[in-house]
Design an enzyme around this catalytic site. Structure first.
Site, PDB file in Angstrom:
ATOM      1  N   ARG A  50       1.093  -0.922   0.124  1.00 38.10           N
ATOM      2  CA  ARG A  50       0.054  -0.298   0.273  1.00 38.10           C
ATOM      3  C   ARG A  50       0.297   1.484   0.374  1.00 38.10           C
ATOM      4  O   ARG A  50       0.227   2.211  -0.242  1.00 38.10           O
ATOM      5  CB  ARG A  50      -0.784  -0.317   1.026  1.00 38.10           C
ATOM      6  CG  ARG A  50      -2.204  -0.913   1.046  1.00 38.10           C
ATOM      7  CD  ARG A  50      -3.142  -0.692   1.862  1.00 38.10           C
ATOM      8  NE  ARG A  50      -2.884  -1.382   3.241  1.00 38.10           N
ATOM      9  CZ  ARG A  50      -4.128  -1.560   4.193  1.00 38.10           C
ATOM     10  NH1 ARG A  50      -5.106  -0.041   4.296  1.00 38.10           N
ATOM     11  NH2 ARG A  50      -3.666  -1.731   5.144  1.00 38.10           N
ATOM     12  N   LYS A 157       4.377 -17.276  10.195  1.00 40.23           N
ATOM     13  CA  LYS A 157       4.517 -17.790  11.245  1.00 40.23           C
ATOM     14  C   LYS A 157       3.659 -16.403  11.738  1.00 40.23           C
ATOM     15  O   LYS A 157       4.160 -15.666  10.961  1.00 40.23           O
ATOM     16  CB  LYS A 157       5.312 -18.469  12.153  1.00 40.23           C
ATOM     17  CG  LYS A 157       6.893 -17.499  12.530  1.00 40.23           C
ATOM     18  CD  LYS A 157       7.639 -17.622  13.311  1.00 40.23           C
ATOM     19  CE  LYS A 157       7.000 -17.227  14.938  1.00 40.23           C
ATOM     20  NZ  LYS A 157       7.616 -16.446  15.424  1.00 40.23           N
ATOM     21  N   ASP A 186       9.053 -22.220   8.623  1.00 39.63           N
ATOM     22  CA  ASP A 186       9.567 -21.542  10.258  1.00 39.63           C
ATOM     23  C   ASP A 186      11.220 -21.768   9.405  1.00 39.63           C
ATOM     24  O   ASP A 186      11.153 -22.854   9.137  1.00 39.63           O
ATOM     25  CB  ASP A 186       9.484 -23.534  11.018  1.00 39.63           C
ATOM     26  CG  ASP A 186       9.503 -23.048  12.545  1.00 39.63           C
ATOM     27  OD1 ASP A 186      11.080 -22.642  12.015  1.00 39.63           O
ATOM     28  OD2 ASP A 186       9.019 -23.626  13.531  1.00 39.63           O
ATOM     29  N   HIS A 187      11.187 -20.626   9.727  1.00 39.80           N
ATOM     30  CA  HIS A 187      12.894 -20.744   9.282  1.00 39.80           C
ATOM     31  C   HIS A 187      13.765 -21.272   9.856  1.00 39.80           C
ATOM     32  O   HIS A 187      14.772 -21.390   9.029  1.00 39.80           O
ATOM     33  CB  HIS A 187      12.653 -18.770   9.308  1.00 39.80           C
ATOM     34  CG  HIS A 187      13.173 -18.010  10.876  1.00 39.80           C
ATOM     35  ND1 HIS A 187      12.241 -17.606  11.103  1.00 39.80           N
ATOM     36  CD2 HIS A 187      14.959 -17.530  10.979  1.00 39.80           C
ATOM     37  CE1 HIS A 187      13.337 -17.619  12.321  1.00 39.80           C
ATOM     38  NE2 HIS A 187      14.950 -17.265  11.472  1.00 39.80           N
ATOM     39  N   GLU A 225      18.554 -14.771  23.105  1.00 43.36           N
ATOM     40  CA  GLU A 225      18.731 -13.529  22.007  1.00 43.36           C
ATOM     41  C   GLU A 225      19.227 -12.096  22.864  1.00 43.36           C
ATOM     42  O   GLU A 225      18.832 -12.415  23.790  1.00 43.36           O
ATOM     43  CB  GLU A 225      17.162 -13.280  20.996  1.00 43.36           C
ATOM     44  CG  GLU A 225      16.744 -14.045  20.420  1.00 43.36           C
ATOM     45  CD  GLU A 225      15.999 -13.807  19.279  1.00 43.36           C
ATOM     46  OE1 GLU A 225      15.852 -13.306  18.912  1.00 43.36           O
ATOM     47  OE2 GLU A 225      14.570 -13.832  19.752  1.00 43.36           O
ATOM     48  N   HIS A 249       9.744 -22.964  16.708  1.00 37.96           N
ATOM     49  CA  HIS A 249      11.382 -22.911  16.230  1.00 37.96           C
ATOM     50  C   HIS A 249      12.250 -23.915  17.953  1.00 37.96           C
ATOM     51  O   HIS A 249      12.009 -24.570  17.046  1.00 37.96           O
ATOM     52  CB  HIS A 249      12.141 -21.838  16.546  1.00 37.96           C
ATOM     53  CG  HIS A 249      11.851 -20.641  15.858  1.00 37.96           C
ATOM     54  ND1 HIS A 249      10.906 -21.078  14.156  1.00 37.96           N
ATOM     55  CD2 HIS A 249      10.789 -19.140  15.410  1.00 37.96           C
ATOM     56  CE1 HIS A 249      10.386 -19.287  13.843  1.00 37.96           C
ATOM     57  NE2 HIS A 249      11.048 -18.097  14.688  1.00 37.96           N
ATOM     58  N   LYS A 349      14.442 -12.412  25.412  1.00 39.23           N
ATOM     59  CA  LYS A 349      14.827 -11.953  24.338  1.00 39.23           C
ATOM     60  C   LYS A 349      16.028 -11.114  25.840  1.00 39.23           C
ATOM     61  O   LYS A 349      15.696 -11.351  26.914  1.00 39.23           O
ATOM     62  CB  LYS A 349      13.756 -10.681  24.712  1.00 39.23           C
ATOM     63  CG  LYS A 349      12.870 -11.310  23.419  1.00 39.23           C
ATOM     64  CD  LYS A 349      12.536 -11.406  22.183  1.00 39.23           C
ATOM     65  CE  LYS A 349      11.733 -11.153  21.111  1.00 39.23           C
ATOM     66  NZ  LYS A 349      12.631 -11.797  19.811  1.00 39.23           N
ATOM     67  N   LYS A 354      24.224 -13.957  22.015  1.00 40.94           N
ATOM     68  CA  LYS A 354      22.597 -14.229  21.551  1.00 40.94           C
ATOM     69  C   LYS A 354      23.680 -15.606  21.044  1.00 40.94           C
ATOM     70  O   LYS A 354      24.613 -16.460  21.073  1.00 40.94           O
ATOM     71  CB  LYS A 354      23.386 -13.888  19.777  1.00 40.94           C
ATOM     72  CG  LYS A 354      22.166 -14.760  18.084  1.00 40.94           C
ATOM     73  CD  LYS A 354      21.369 -13.455  17.979  1.00 40.94           C
ATOM     74  CE  LYS A 354      20.628 -14.727  16.846  1.00 40.94           C
ATOM     75  NZ  LYS A 354      19.305 -14.557  16.993  1.00 40.94           N
TER      76      LYS A 354
HETATM   77  C1  BG6 Z   1      11.406 -15.155  14.474  1.00 42.62           C
HETATM   78  C2  BG6 Z   1      10.679 -14.432  16.432  1.00 42.62           C
HETATM   79  O1  BG6 Z   1      10.393 -15.935  14.431  1.00 42.62           O
HETATM   80  O2  BG6 Z   1      12.862 -15.822  14.887  1.00 42.62           O
HETATM   81  C3  BG6 Z   1      11.895 -13.169  16.978  1.00 42.62           C
HETATM   82  O3  BG6 Z   1       9.407 -13.358  15.805  1.00 42.62           O
HETATM   83  C4  BG6 Z   1      12.946 -14.164  16.796  1.00 42.62           C
HETATM   84  O4  BG6 Z   1      11.007 -12.291  17.709  1.00 42.62           O
HETATM   85  C5  BG6 Z   1      13.401 -14.731  16.045  1.00 42.62           C
HETATM   86  O5  BG6 Z   1      13.876 -12.872  17.260  1.00 42.62           O
HETATM   87  C6  BG6 Z   1      14.971 -14.931  15.800  1.00 42.62           C
HETATM   88  O6  BG6 Z   1      15.093 -15.776  14.714  1.00 42.62           O
HETATM   89  P1  BG6 Z   1      16.688 -15.220  14.369  1.00 42.62           P
HETATM   90  O7  BG6 Z   1      17.392 -16.714  13.469  1.00 42.62           O
HETATM   91  O8  BG6 Z   1      17.729 -14.685  14.666  1.00 42.62           O
HETATM   92  O9  BG6 Z   1      17.306 -16.869  15.913  1.00 42.62           O
END
Ligand code: BG6
Length: 506
Positions: A50, A157, A186-187, A225, A249, A349, A354
């Site tokens: 948009r 997601k 689901d990455h 994280e 995840h 978080k 990390k």
């Molecule tokens: C996402 C969450 O699916 O995954 C985020 O919504 C999170 O909150 C992220 O920060 C973490 O992904 P990665 O690949 O950085 O571990």
């Protein structure tokens, strides 16, 4: 790298083409696929959103900024980008308006005529989750996806907010698309080091015989994280760490560790084996939830010399919010292989660092024949998959310390991906987008997997809702989370494992 340029001509529509996901992840991933010759010879990317852009060039320039900032390969010389981006177009459209879909139909027809082929058509829904069902309905009403072999629809997601909404969404989609057209992302499943868990377990004869409760004492999964919720307060208030990270995840990682050996790499075979794990995960009673989980929320404080606000002071967050930014839980997989083996998981978080780790802690050797003094530093075997940001696999075993006496030391044998493969590792979204283009759903969530994962999570959500937290915020930023999470594992005589190199940091 092998070229895949013989794949079918492809039209990729990105709904949410001016959004953050497109800029940070999708375009950088597509660009890298292009550089590696993984995109079809004929492809078009159509961003729809948009936000207005004064020209196609202005849109491409914005995407290039994303590439420069987020891609593992920048476009130093601007040359490759020019040819790649000549396939990208943007259209300002309201996706709630039926006319937008007539326009999409026309483009598809035009392209099919120009390419003299029936292209693969992908609709990538990079939009707010509440818009996705309506977009799917409009695509379906116009019969745009009726050819199930050539059309695909991709969902980000969260897939549902709880079991009921996930079921409703699945049922809605079932009435409109074939399951093999639906790609639920689901990455984590696209991450190289996550996929490698399968290679490690099932391409080696060494580990499978000891991969069970006879040899394994417990398993830990950590996804820590350092970032806070940043500008996603509005989303996170509806989610929390349990929904945001564990339902998807973390449970997917757990499935990779706990699943039985597949008989083939057929998509449904892998997904069947994974859903078996989700079904076998013990469903908590209310008492279990209080004994086997810990939740936390970050307070304000300092991280690496920078002051950060507490969760309740973040933008779009209720100042009395009960939402969890940290979860720890102890799961059990009730089947023969995993009887009584705890799976400790934690995620949060604003933690100390990390780090995503899977730790397989083996039992002690059954008999200890060495002199007592040899054993002062003796530790049982441990295998660690370091998923990110370090990408390695390390096995801890005992070695004799050099010297005249028999004294034992724990040492690590370490396989480092970056060193072994010269930093060639693709981003998760590259793998996943390539799979969507190819139509391979192995790394995507099937409807029953999503629902089975929600079934594990629901008792926790319900018990937590009934008993709001009284001690939030309960952890300082830059720490490993609330004390309850330490207690959860300490009462079993264990501690959370971190990587040795990271222990020494800061
Ligand atoms: C996402 C969450 O699916 O995954 C985020 O919504 C999170 O909150 C992220 O920060 C973490 O992904 P990665 O690949 O950085 O571990």
């Amino acid at each position: 790298m092998a070229s895949k340029k013989n794949t079918n001509p492809t039209l990729l529509f990105i709904f949410g083409g001016s959004g953050d996901l497109t800029n940070r992840k999708l375009i950088p991933a597509l660009y890298n696929l292009y550089i590696d010759n993984y995109l079809p010879e004929k492809f078009d990317i159509i961003g729809i959103g948009r936000s207005p852009f004064p020209s196609q060039e202005a849109y491409r320039d914005k995407l290039l900024e994303g590439v420069q900032q987020f891609s593992r390969r920048k476009d130093e010389a601007n040359g490759t980008w020019k040819t790649f981006s000549s396939n990208i177009r943007y259209f300002e459209m309201d996706l709630m308006d039926d006319k937008a879909y007539d326009q999409i139909m026309n483009w598809i027809k035009e392209k099919a005529t120009e390419w003299k082929a029936q292209p693969t058509i992908i609709f990538y829904l990079a939009v707010a989750p509440q818009l996705a069902p309506d977009i799917a309905k409009k695509l379906s009403a116009k019969k745009i996806c009726d050819d199930s072999t050539h059309t695909r629809i991709v969902f980000e997601k969260p897939f549902g907010h709880d079991l009921q909404s996930a079921r409703e969404l699945n049922n809605l989609l079932k009435g409109m698309f074939e399951e093999n057209q639906i790609f639920r992302i689901d990455h984590y499943l696209g991450k190289e080091t996550v996929q490698n868990i399968l290679a490690f377990r099932f391409a080696n004869a060494l580990f499978e015989p000891i991969w069970n409760s006879n040899y394994i004492d417990h398993i830990q999964i950590t996804a820590a994280e350092t970032v806070g919720v940043e500008d996603r307060g509005g989303y996170y208030e509806q989610s929390g760490a349990l929904r945001d990270m564990v339902q998807n995840h973390i449970l997917q990682l757990l499935c990779m560790i706990a699943m039985e050996a597949p008989t083939s790499f057929d998509a449904d075979e892998i997904r069947n084996k994974k859903v078996d794990v989700l079904n076998a995960l013990r469903k908590f009673s209310v008492e279990d939830v209080h004994a086997l989980t810990a939740r936390g929320q970050y307070a304000g404080g300092w991280m690496k010399g920078k002051e950060v606000p507490g969760y309740r002071k973040e933008k779009n967050v209720d100042p009395h919010s009960p939402v969890d930014t940290f979860v720890a839980a102890k799961f059990y997989v009730d089947n023969w292989r995993w009887q009584n083996v705890p799976f400790y998981v934690r995620t949060g978080k604003h933690l100390y660092e990390k780090s995503t780790l899977v730790v397989i802690q083996f039992k002690e050797a059954p008999h200890f024949a060495f002199p007592r003094e040899a054993a002062e530093t003796w530790r049982s075997n441990r295998l660690i998959f370091s998923i990110q940001p370090q990408t390695d696999i390390r096995i801890r075993f005992q070695a004799k310390h050099p010297g005249p006496h028999m004294s034992l030391d724990p040492v690590d044998m370490d396989f480092n991906f970056a060193e072994a493969y010269d930093g060639e590792e693709p981003e998760a979204y590259e793998t996943l987008l390539e799979d969507v283009i190819e139509g391979n759903p192995t790394l995507f969530m099937r409807a029953d997997q999503v629902e089975a994962a929600w079934k594990v999570i629901m008792p926790i959500l319900e018990a937590w809702q009934k008993r709001p937290p009284v001690d939030f915020p309960n952890y300082a930023p830059g720490t490993w989370g609330p004390e309850d999470a330490e207690a959860l594992i300490a009462k079993d005589g264990h501690h959370w494992v971190t990587l040795p190199s990271n222990n020494n940091k800061g």
